[in-house]
Design a protein around this motif. Structure first.
Motif, PDB file in Angstrom:
ATOM      1  N   UNK A  96     -46.476-111.930  75.455  1.00 14.94           N
ATOM      2  CA  UNK A  96     -47.259-110.703  75.551  1.00 14.94           C
ATOM      3  C   UNK A  96     -48.698-110.915  75.091  1.00 14.94           C
ATOM      4  N   UNK A  97     -48.996-112.120  74.605  1.00 12.75           N
ATOM      5  CA  UNK A  97     -50.356-112.446  74.174  1.00 12.75           C
ATOM      6  C   UNK A  97     -51.135-112.948  75.382  1.00 12.75           C
ATOM      7  N   UNK A  98     -52.298-112.381  75.622  1.00 16.28           N
ATOM      8  CA  UNK A  98     -53.094-112.753  76.793  1.00 16.28           C
ATOM      9  C   UNK A  98     -53.801-114.093  76.614  1.00 16.28           C
ATOM     10  N   UNK A  99     -54.254-114.362  75.399  1.00 17.04           N
ATOM     11  CA  UNK A  99     -55.015-115.593  75.178  1.00 17.04           C
ATOM     12  C   UNK A  99     -54.936-116.010  73.715  1.00 17.04           C
ATOM     13  N   UNK A 100     -54.710-117.302  73.509  1.00 21.37           N
ATOM     14  CA  UNK A 100     -54.690-117.873  72.164  1.00 21.37           C
ATOM     15  C   UNK A 100     -55.945-118.733  71.971  1.00 21.37           C
ATOM     16  N   UNK A 101     -56.430-118.737  70.750  1.00 21.54           N
ATOM     17  CA  UNK A 101     -57.548-119.598  70.398  1.00 21.54           C
ATOM     18  C   UNK A 101     -57.350-120.147  69.002  1.00 21.54           C
ATOM     19  N   UNK A 102     -58.367-120.842  68.478  1.00 25.78           N
ATOM     20  CA  UNK A 102     -58.185-121.600  67.248  1.00 25.78           C
ATOM     21  C   UNK A 102     -59.388-121.483  66.325  1.00 25.78           C
TER      22      UNK A 102
END
Length: 287
Positions: A166-172
């Motif tokens: 359900x997460x559209x985009x992951x980053x760091x």
């Protein structure tokens, strides 16, 4: 690795971190390096990509040239020689590189189980993994980072973890060292945050295929994308610490993972020096 990597680059030579073999020791991976055409970066740099011995096994995708209309045209200083050779003052922007790479990734991943992909800049030299409880860190690899998300997204055979898809985009987190990553600072950091992400992104095409980066933007195109997919606008005076707080069910959620951090190898990001491109160029992308 079940997450294909689309790397954006414009700096050929040893400055560009294109070869990921050391990041995936003993493990196969799929990588495509997305570069500008010779009319944008110059024939010499373009040839260096194709002939550099370190890039012998790298697959390349060449961004199409774009002729912007009068309202969206970006002008840049140019010499008489470059204007005469290229035939005009149109040029490709960094927003255009992300725009075409996103469309290309969607076409490649169409009809496959790989409905997530990695958009990766060419100036990431290494990774750290933080223990937020103890405030310690160890060196990590991109393979370790992506396996964490492959497992959570259910790409390795197991069921996905609740909410991951359900997460559209992951980053760091961006690793700067010194006081920002001191044990005290790390222990105060939340493992997951709804904040701006950039440079290395895991993009969920099931949720974001219909969105794209602004092709006419020469900088800040990633922050603009973060805001638009979150249904938000930049506040007056600047600043937007939390991209999607208290997100509704219809709002795309951006998740910044603090457990992993990337280290940049050089400044400048993926922004090329604006260069003239032919007026007759047309977009030719796979729908």
């Amino acid at each position: 690795c079940q997450l294909p990597i689309f790397m954006l680059s414009y700096k050929a030579g040893r400055a560009a971190q294109l070869c990921l073999d050391k990041q995936f020791v003993g493990r196969s991976y799929v990588q495509v390096v997305c570069i500008y055409p010779a009319s944008v970066i110059g024939q010499a740099i373009y040839n260096e990509y194709l002939t550099h011995p370190d890039f012998a096994d790298v697959s390349f995708f060449v961004h199409p040239e774009v002729a912007f209309d009068e309202q969206r045209r970006l002008r840049a200083p140019r010499s008489a020689a470059s204007s005469s050779a290229a035939g005009g003052d149109y040029f490709s922007s960094v927003g255009h590189s992300r725009y075409s790479a996103h469309r290309f990734a969607a076409a490649v991943c169409s009809g496959t189980r790989h409905r997530c992909y990695v958009m990766h800049d060419d100036n990431v030299a290494g990774w750290k993994r933080f223990n937020l409880r103890s405030g310690t860190s160890v060196s990590a690899s991109l393979s370790t980072v992506l396996r964490y998300f492959e497992t959570g997204l259910g790409l390795l055979g197991d069921d996905p973890q609740p909410g991951m898809r359900d997460i559209a985009m992951f980053g760091f987190h961006s690793w700067h060292g010194a006081t920002q990553d001191s044990p005290a600072c790390l222990q105060r950091r939340s493992p997951f945050l709804r904040k701006h992400v950039m440079k290395v992104l895991i993009i969920n095409l099931d949720l974001l295929e219909s969105f794209n980066f602004q092709p006419q933007m020469h900088a800040m195109e990633d922050l603009d994308f973060n805001l638009r997919i979150s249904g938000k606008t930049r506040r007056s005076g600047g600043g937007s610490e939390y991209v999607s707080p208290n997100a509704a069910a219809t709002t795309n959620i951006i998740c910044k993972c603090s457990e992993f951090a990337f280290l940049r190898s050089f400044g400048g990001g993926g922004v090329p020096k604006p260069t003239a491109a032919p007026k007759s160029a047309e977009v030719n992308l796979v729908p």
